[in-house]
Design an enzyme around this catalytic site. Sequence first.
Site, short mmCIF file in Angstrom:
data_model
loop_
_atom_site.label_atom_id
_atom_site.label_comp_id
_atom_site.label_asym_id
_atom_site.label_seq_id
_atom_site.Cartn_x
_atom_site.Cartn_y
_atom_site.Cartn_z
N THR A 262 -6.31 -0.58 5.79
CA THR A 262 -4.95 -1.62 6.68
C THR A 262 -5.20 -2.24 8.14
OG1 THR A 262 -3.10 0.66 6.31
CG2 THR A 262 -2.53 -1.62 7.80
N LYS B 199 6.02 -5.41 0.24
CA LYS B 199 5.33 -5.43 0.05
C LYS B 199 4.15 -5.28 -1.69
CE LYS B 199 4.30 -4.01 3.70
NZ LYS B 199 3.41 -2.34 4.92
N LYS C 13 10.06 5.74 1.99
CA LYS C 13 9.48 5.96 3.30
C LYS C 13 10.57 7.33 3.22
CE LYS C 13 7.77 4.07 6.63
NZ LYS C 13 5.91 3.22 6.17
N SER D 137 -4.32 2.61 -1.07
CA SER D 137 -3.08 4.35 -1.69
C SER D 137 -3.75 3.44 -3.06
CB SER D 137 -1.87 3.64 -0.70
OG SER D 137 -2.01 4.52 0.66
N LYS E 10 6.48 4.43 -3.25
CA LYS E 10 5.88 4.36 -2.39
C LYS E 10 5.50 4.26 -1.56
CE LYS E 10 1.15 5.28 -2.29
NZ LYS E 10 1.38 5.96 -1.10
#
Length: 422
Positions: free
Chosen positions: A195, A99, A111, A355, A75
């Site tokens: 966020t 995270k 990423k 998400s 993710k």
Amino acid sequence: MSRDLSMQTSEVLRDALDQLSDAAEVLGLSEGMAAGLAHPRREVTVSVPLRRDDGSVEVLTGHRVQHNLTRGPAKGGVRFSADVTLEEVRALAMWMTWKCALVDVPYGGGKGGVRLDPKLYSRAELERVTRRYTSEIAPLLGPERDIPAPDLGTDEQVMAWMMDTYSTGVGHTALGVVTGKPLALGGSLGRATATSRGVTHVALAALASRGVQVRGSRSAVQGFGKVGRYTARFLAEAGSRVVAVSDQYGAVVDWNGLDVPGLEAHVDATGSVVGYGRSEPLDRADDLLVLPVDLLVPAAVEAVITEDNADRVLARVVVEGANGPTTREADRILADRDVLVVPDILANAGGVVVSYFEWVQANQAFWWTETEVEDRLAARMTVAWERTAALAQSRDLSLRGAATALAVGAVAEAHQLRGLYP
């Protein structure tokens, strides 16, 4: 801010690896386990040929890194930026692993990115870039494999193009292949501000831990994009005086507190915080980082607080809205000066939490209310803050050290339980 790209990205990856090394020492991990966690599981670099609107062809470079898949599918965001490098993407993917583990989301870290400045390309060109990049990395993607999301230079429209490209390739609509989508395509209520909500939750908790009353406190926010804009709004709504904000074009300050809604309207009209009539400009945008405030939120890019300016940071609390905004040496300086730093893997985890909520909703085709999303986000962030703060106190660690140890420990435990194949 002028940056040497090769030095910058190398420093970012070095910081990520050093943080892992520190956590491995705290946890007593074996050398083999630490090495396994340091290396990406899978990475790909692809050519992204683009036919420009004038008929010429340009070849861009894209990357996708899957750092760890032990706890679930990869993710992580996709960024369109002129600063994208493989080393930067590796570091960001590793931070995503920690995270996700810290907030107990069943993902590993990933990423991706394409090296381009999106401001220099038309909307049609960006669509072609997105679709070709998606098709090149499609073998890695899938709701159970790798789930991209927006990041620097990308947005919900880019996610819609990615979802459509992937869905066309597999022959059916796969809503769960990306998150951060438009609501009309299976996006989640509350995702756009998630966020920033998470940053605000932990910022308020961090201020309280230092005995700072939120109402009347002074805050400065670097960056006025997806994260900084809403963080400034939510801090102001909570009673903090947001006295300074910046973007890539400059910075403005008002010691009585900026009118954040007015500033947002100005940015919508002009594209920048610069020139907002009810404020004063700062001579240098980076001066925002050293203003005398209670709370500093760096919410722009990596490595903005360094050994060159950390000794001049006057904030009592720094909450990392961006990924990797504080270098390792700056961390040491801030710790020596008793500045509380809330690390990125905790502070900005609200995005990946929602998400995850979006992915769950898409896979079930059952949608939650915005209140349900925000209540569940607040609960996750509160638990993560409390666990991190408790470990930091009991083991005499920094918040970054505690957060990384908790996250790395969770991933290492999953590795041990699954075993080594073959």
